[in-house]
Structure formats: C-alpha cells, structure tokens
Design a protein around this motif. Structure first.
Motif, PDB file in Angstrom:
ATOM      1  N   GLN A 127       0.635  -1.139  -0.200  1.00 13.47           N
ATOM      2  CA  GLN A 127      -0.168  -0.053  -0.087  1.00 13.47           C
ATOM      3  C   GLN A 127       0.902   1.496  -0.006  1.00 13.47           C
ATOM      4  N   SER A 128       2.083   0.982  -0.220  1.00 11.62           N
ATOM      5  CA  SER A 128       2.932   2.499  -0.294  1.00 11.62           C
ATOM      6  C   SER A 128       4.088   1.939  -1.421  1.00 11.62           C
ATOM      7  N   ASP A 129       4.683   3.154  -1.846  1.00 12.51           N
ATOM      8  CA  ASP A 129       5.847   2.990  -2.868  1.00 12.51           C
ATOM      9  C   ASP A 129       7.185   2.510  -1.696  1.00 12.51           C
ATOM     10  N   ARG A 130       6.967   2.835  -0.387  1.00 13.66           N
ATOM     11  CA  ARG A 130       8.084   2.454   0.436  1.00 13.66           C
ATOM     12  C   ARG A 130       8.107   1.015   0.656  1.00 13.66           C
ATOM     13  N   MET A 131       6.835   0.268   0.715  1.00 12.81           N
ATOM     14  CA  MET A 131       6.635  -1.063   1.038  1.00 12.81           C
ATOM     15  C   MET A 131       7.246  -1.855  -0.462  1.00 12.81           C
ATOM     16  N   ARG A 132       6.826  -1.130  -1.242  1.00 13.17           N
ATOM     17  CA  ARG A 132       6.974  -1.790  -2.651  1.00 13.17           C
ATOM     18  C   ARG A 132       8.359  -1.936  -2.955  1.00 13.17           C
ATOM     19  N   ALA A 133       9.094  -0.841  -2.710  1.00 17.16           N
ATOM     20  CA  ALA A 133      10.796  -0.782  -2.877  1.00 17.16           C
ATOM     21  C   ALA A 133      11.340  -2.006  -1.897  1.00 17.16           C
ATOM     22  N   ARG A 134      10.739  -1.918  -0.778  1.00  9.93           N
ATOM     23  CA  ARG A 134      11.404  -3.211   0.304  1.00  9.93           C
ATOM     24  C   ARG A 134      11.176  -4.364  -0.374  1.00  9.93           C
ATOM     25  N   ILE A 135       9.934  -4.712  -0.736  1.00  9.76           N
ATOM     26  CA  ILE A 135       9.988  -6.102  -1.382  1.00  9.76           C
ATOM     27  C   ILE A 135      10.709  -6.383  -2.448  1.00  9.76           C
ATOM     28  N   ALA A 136      10.874  -5.325  -3.269  1.00 14.34           N
ATOM     29  CA  ALA A 136      11.739  -5.750  -4.548  1.00 14.34           C
ATOM     30  C   ALA A 136      13.303  -5.959  -4.249  1.00 14.34           C
ATOM     31  N   ARG A 137      13.698  -5.206  -3.227  1.00 18.73           N
ATOM     32  CA  ARG A 137      15.101  -5.428  -2.941  1.00 18.73           C
ATOM     33  C   ARG A 137      15.406  -6.472  -1.973  1.00 18.73           C
ATOM     34  N   ALA A 138      14.375  -6.726  -1.423  1.00 20.34           N
ATOM     35  CA  ALA A 138      14.495  -8.057  -0.336  1.00 20.34           C
ATOM     36  C   ALA A 138      14.719  -9.532  -1.570  1.00 20.34           C
ATOM     37  N   ASN A 139      14.020  -9.554  -2.281  1.00 22.90           N
ATOM     38  CA  ASN A 139      14.221 -10.766  -3.336  1.00 22.90           C
ATOM     39  C   ASN A 139      13.699 -12.011  -2.688  1.00 22.90           C
ATOM     40  N   TYR A 140      12.618 -12.073  -2.089  1.00 23.02           N
ATOM     41  CA  TYR A 140      12.272 -13.322  -1.597  1.00 23.02           C
ATOM     42  C   TYR A 140      12.021 -14.438  -2.487  1.00 23.02           C
ATOM     43  N   GLY A 141      11.833 -14.038  -3.952  1.00 19.38           N
ATOM     44  CA  GLY A 141      11.776 -15.301  -4.842  1.00 19.38           C
ATOM     45  C   GLY A 141      13.038 -15.812  -5.086  1.00 19.38           C
ATOM     46  N   TRP A 142      14.306 -15.307  -4.742  1.00 21.23           N
ATOM     47  CA  TRP A 142      15.433 -15.683  -4.734  1.00 21.23           C
ATOM     48  C   TRP A 142      15.773 -16.726  -3.463  1.00 21.23           C
ATOM     49  N   LEU A 143      15.025 -16.256  -2.421  1.00 29.64           N
ATOM     50  CA  LEU A 143      15.083 -17.282  -1.157  1.00 29.64           C
ATOM     51  C   LEU A 143      14.467 -18.727  -1.425  1.00 29.64           C
ATOM     52  N   ALA A 144      13.237 -18.379  -2.160  1.00 27.76           N
ATOM     53  CA  ALA A 144      12.548 -19.543  -2.537  1.00 27.76           C
ATOM     54  C   ALA A 144      13.365 -20.473  -3.560  1.00 27.76           C
ATOM     55  N   ALA A 145      14.222 -19.957  -4.409  1.00 26.77           N
ATOM     56  CA  ALA A 145      14.905 -20.711  -5.567  1.00 26.77           C
ATOM     57  C   ALA A 145      16.116 -21.217  -4.811  1.00 26.77           C
ATOM     58  N   ARG A 146      16.855 -20.509  -3.908  1.00 23.94           N
ATOM     59  CA  ARG A 146      17.970 -21.212  -3.356  1.00 23.94           C
ATOM     60  C   ARG A 146      17.682 -22.287  -2.373  1.00 23.94           C
TER      61      ARG A 146
END
Length: 298
Positions: free
Chosen positions: A12-31
């Motif tokens: 619900q905010s650009d701040r949250m959106r940016a945090r999710i993008a740089r967290a790279n949770y998809g890479w955690l799943a793949a690793r």
C-alpha cells in the motif's frame, strides 16, 4: 509474487513496494528449494512474501502491542483451524486462505497440518515474545531459544521441503526422534544466523528486538563477544547436523534422504540468499526499514 501481493492489496505504499523488490524473496525460494517445480516454487515464493510482510507489520518492526496485534495474530490461528475467512477479514487474511487452497491439492491432510501447525506456533510464540518485551526483563537462553525456534518461521518453511520435492515423509518417519533432532539443528542454524544478519536492523526497531547477541550482551558481553559466541554456537550446530545426518543416511528411506538434502539446501540456501541476493538486512536501509509504525493497517 509481487503481483500476487499487489492483487490482494497488501502493498500500500511505494516504500513497501521498494522494500519487497530489494528483499528478493523469490531468490530465497529458489535457493532453498531448487528441486521444486515452477508451480510449487511460485506458491512458496508467495508464502515468503506474505510471511515477511505479516512478520514486519505485526510483530517485529512495530510497537510491541497495538490495536492490530491480537486481531492479526488470532486470524492466523483461526484461518488454519477453520479454513475460511473471518466475518471481518484482517490485513493479509484473504491471501493466507488463497495460499492454503493452492497448497492443499499437492499435500495430504496430515502433511498440510505440519505446515499449518508451524504457522500457528509462530503466532503463539509471537505472544510469548510480546510478554517478554512488555516486562522488559532479560530472559535465559533456554527460554529465548524456545521462542526463537518458533518465531523465526523456520519450522513451517522446513515443512515445505516435502511439498517442494513431492516425496513427503510418512508420519512415522517425520516424528522419528533423530529426524526431529536434525530439524532442530537446521532450525537453530537458520534462526541464529538470522540473529547475526539482522542485528543492525533489530537494535533499531521500536518493537520486539531481542536476539541471541542481545541475550549475551545482557549477561555482560560486548557486542563483538556476543557475535562471536553466537557464531561459535552456529558452527557447533552445523557440526552436530553433519554428524547425525551421516549416521542417519546409512539406513534411511528415499523420503528421509530427500528430507536431509532439503534441510542442507535450506541452510546453505538461506546463507547464499543473504550473501548474494537480498538487501533486507542492509545497513544502508536500516533507517527507513526498521520502523513500520506508520505502515500498520486496519
């Protein structure tokens, strides 16, 4: 994953959106689950994104207790009990129900309940952590380790190893003492490593920010000594895992062998994610990421 979170109105905010993008949770799943099908990997990635958002907004990076705390933590417990939305769904509740509905066709009822139980224990352990912070009294390592084993989110994530590899442990295999001991070693490695990786972020949080290093500091250690003692304990857990896994492999079924490999992939994958992929704990973002009090949703 990011599109799924957006579709459920969780970003619900650009701040949250940016945090999710740089967290790279998809890479955690793949690793951690490199052997999973794309369909199951996608479900796990969505789980990670939802879990970290829920944890940040209602447990770690907020006031210790707010008007949102009980409704959101009890919603996690209730939706796994009842398999449906409440009459007044809270933030993320509909997404959790959707996630469960996507998992269940690939899991037996008993297997799904392992994951569900892990999430319910996470919510319950959050309550114990809240009590500890309200009293603001140092707790012993045994008490901390008990809470940490469940509040880290490692247990439900480890229960997705079988979901990812499609060869689940039988109930008898899952509850074997030696298999459960391996799980505890892996959990400790992941949880205590996270204590080191998130230290700078956690000491800047307004809410529940205790970890193993802080426990050692409360006992009189310096920050560096606390870090060193925690790292030594992690190395001890890794060695114990290696020794016990080696002995277990000699007479293990195919499912247990796959589970041991999954535990190894998780420990190594988490470390690789922190080292190479994510900026979730980067010091450059501590100032803007550590405090989510203005992002808590009704």
């Amino acid at each position: 994953m990011r599109e799924w979170l957006e579709n459920y109105g969780l970003v619900q905010s650009d701040r949250m959106r940016a945090r999710i993008a740089r967290a790279n949770y998809g890479w955690l799943a793949a690793r951690c689950y490199p052997y999973a099908s794309i369909e199951r990997l996608q479900i796990i990635a969505c789980y990670f994104g939802l879990y970290f958002l829920t944890d940040d907004l209602f447990v770690d990076r907020v006031e210790t207790v707010s008007s949102q705390t009980i409704p959101n933590l009890t919603a996690i417990i209730a939706l796994f009990d009842l398999d449906r939305l409440g009459s007044e769904p809270v933030y993320g509740e509909a997404a959790w129900v959707d996630l469960c509905q996507r998992m269940k066709p690939h899991m037996s009822a008993e297997h799904f309940w392992r994951f569900a139980h892990g999430m319910q224990m996470w919510a319950g352990a959050a309550g114990l952590q809240i009590i500890e912070h309200i009293h603001n009294q140092p707790i012993g390592l045994r008490q901390y380790e008990t809470i940490r084993r469940h509040i880290s989110g490692a247990n439900p994530s480890l229960d997705l190893i079988d979901f990812a590899n499609g060869n689940p442990l039988s109930p008898d295999e899952y509850h074997r003492p030696d298999v459960q001991q391996l799980r505890r070693h892996a959990n400790n490695v992941i949880s205590w490593s996270n204590d080191l990786h998130s230290l700078a972020m956690e000491i800047s949080q307004p809410g529940q920010n205790k970890n193993m290093v802080a426990i050692y500091m409360a006992q009189g250690c310096s920050i560096q000594a606390g870090v060193d003692r925690t790292a030594d304990r992690i190395r001890g857990e890794i060695q114990a895992f290696v020794n016990e896994a080696t002995a277990l492999r000699d007479h293990a079924s195919t499912a247990i062998l796959g589970y041991i490999e999954g535990l190894e992939r998780w420990m190594a994958g988490y470390e690789a994610w922190v080292t190479n992929d994510t900026r979730r704990y980067a010091r450059a973002f501590v100032g803007e990421d550590a405090d989510d009090r203005d992002l808590v949703h009704t």
